[in-house]
Design an enzyme around this catalytic site. Structure first.
Site, PDB file in Angstrom:
ATOM      1  N   LYS A  53      39.467  39.576  34.645  1.00 39.21           N
ATOM      2  CA  LYS A  53      40.470  38.736  33.973  1.00 39.21           C
ATOM      3  C   LYS A  53      40.611  37.399  34.698  1.00 39.21           C
ATOM      4  O   LYS A  53      40.667  36.354  34.080  1.00 39.21           O
ATOM      5  CB  LYS A  53      41.822  39.471  33.910  1.00 39.21           C
ATOM      6  N   GLN A  97      48.882  45.170  35.380  1.00 37.56           N
ATOM      7  CA  GLN A  97      47.747  46.062  35.121  1.00 37.56           C
ATOM      8  C   GLN A  97      48.197  47.526  35.167  1.00 37.56           C
ATOM      9  O   GLN A  97      48.815  47.959  36.135  1.00 37.56           O
ATOM     10  CB  GLN A  97      46.643  45.800  36.170  1.00 37.56           C
ATOM     11  N   ASP A 120      50.041  40.754  26.726  1.00 42.10           N
ATOM     12  CA  ASP A 120      49.410  42.031  26.364  1.00 42.10           C
ATOM     13  C   ASP A 120      49.928  42.519  25.008  1.00 42.10           C
ATOM     14  O   ASP A 120      49.328  43.405  24.390  1.00 42.10           O
ATOM     15  CB  ASP A 120      49.750  43.096  27.421  1.00 42.10           C
TER      16      ASP A 120
END
Ligand code: NAP
Length: 295
Positions: A53, A97, A120
């Site tokens: 990422k 995460q 997200d």
């Protein structure tokens, strides 16, 4: 028959090129898109996802920063960090995460991220907005699959979409997106899971089949209607002594057999995965544009 291979790498690259231009324009207006990634613990898979990422951000000019916290981090410490990023106007996206260590509630952490920075698309506000069919951060994997359908002009309208798997990050949101009365949706949707029993009677009816399960080769050629479009979301490691790392990645679909029956299919790797990564970047840029009231 041999299916068209849906190229996620090429489609994701197109998105990144478009985003690069938008980022240059944003920076000219004094806004440098910034994504803050938080990694708790030392799970090797999570570490490699976070590294990817960060690299993706750097490639296209997003300021990507990772905060690494120890496995023993308390929920309070993590929530305090999220709160700091929520209130920092230079931060456009916050991603924690997953999975998190047992002492930290994922639900609390997701709810603590400002819905305006929830790139997200997991915050209940964004989930609700997605269900209502109004503007929101769409979760990256389902949004990436829809973008692949757009790119390959596979219009779900009026088609039967069968989704195997009902996770909150892939199966459920994708099913909801496909049932919306909107362009590149408007499909009839069936969702299968472990309570469905024999999957074949459902999958055989699919014009578009999406497998998001996490079981190698669960979807065999006999389960596919000839000419169906098959989207394989699964990423499974299987041992392979001939591979450098001792394993290789395969999807949920028996690719070698199914590509002879389907009209189009995503490979693993190189299908849905790169699109998920591209949509994280797209959501971060969307957030920066909202900040400048351009979106
Ligand atoms: P998940 O949370 O584990 O959910 C799996 C779903 O599959 C559940 O709904 C489960 O049903 C269902 N399922 C499991 N075994 C089944 C079976 N034998 N028959 C029917 N349904 C079954 O997984 P996820 O997070 O959605 O991920 C699924 C796969 O996609 C994994 O391999 C993951 O690594 C991969 N993935 C890839 C990307 C990407 O970008 N390519 C992104 C996310 C995930 P129940 O609900 O009944 O338990």
């Amino acid at each position: 028959m041999s299916a068209l291979i849906i190229d996620g790498n090429a489609t994701a690259e197109k998105i990144r090129v478009q985003l690069e231009t938008e980022i240059v324009q944003l920076r000219e207006r004094g806004c440098h898109p910034r994504l803050e990634v938080i990694l708790v613990g030392d799970d090797p898979a999570a570490q490699s996802y976070v590294a990817m990422k960060q690299k993706d951000c750097e490639r296209i000019g997003i300021l990507g920063q990772t905060t690494r916290l120890g496995t023993e981090t308390s929920e309070e410490e993590l929530l305090a960090l999220i709160d700091r990023f929520n209130h920092d106007a230079s931060v456009h996206g916050i991603l924690v995460q997953l999975p998190l260590p047992h002492q930290i509630s994922e639900e609390k952490v997701i709810a603590a991220i400002s819905p305006d920075k929830d790139v997200d698309g997991f915050h209940p506000v964004n989930v609700g907005r997605m269900v209502a069919g109004v503007d929101c951060f769409l979760p990256c994997t389902p949004a990436g699959i829809q973008a692949l359908l757009v790119e390959y002009k596979i219009d779900p309208k009026g088609k039967h979409v069968v989704v195997v798997g009902r996770s909150t990050i892939v199966g459920k949101p994708f099913a909801i997106m496909m049932m919306q009365k909107k362009p590149w949706a408007n499909a009839t949707v069936t969702v299968c899971h472990t309570g469905s029993g024999d999957l074949k009677p459902y999958t055989q009816q699919a014009d578009i089949l999406v497998a998001a399960v996490g079981r190698p080769a669960l979807i065999s050629a006999e389960m596919i209607k000839p000419g169906a479009v098959v989207i394989d979301v699964g990423v499974n490691r299987i041992e392979d002594s001939s591979a450098k790392r001792g394993y290789r990645l395969v999807g949920d679909v028996d690719f070698a057999a199914v590509h002879k029956v389907a009209s189009a299919i995503t490979p693993v790797p190189g299908g849905v995965g790169p699109m998920t990564r591209a949509f994280l970047l797209k959501n971060t840029v969307k957030s920066a544009k909202k900040f400048l009231k351009l979106d």
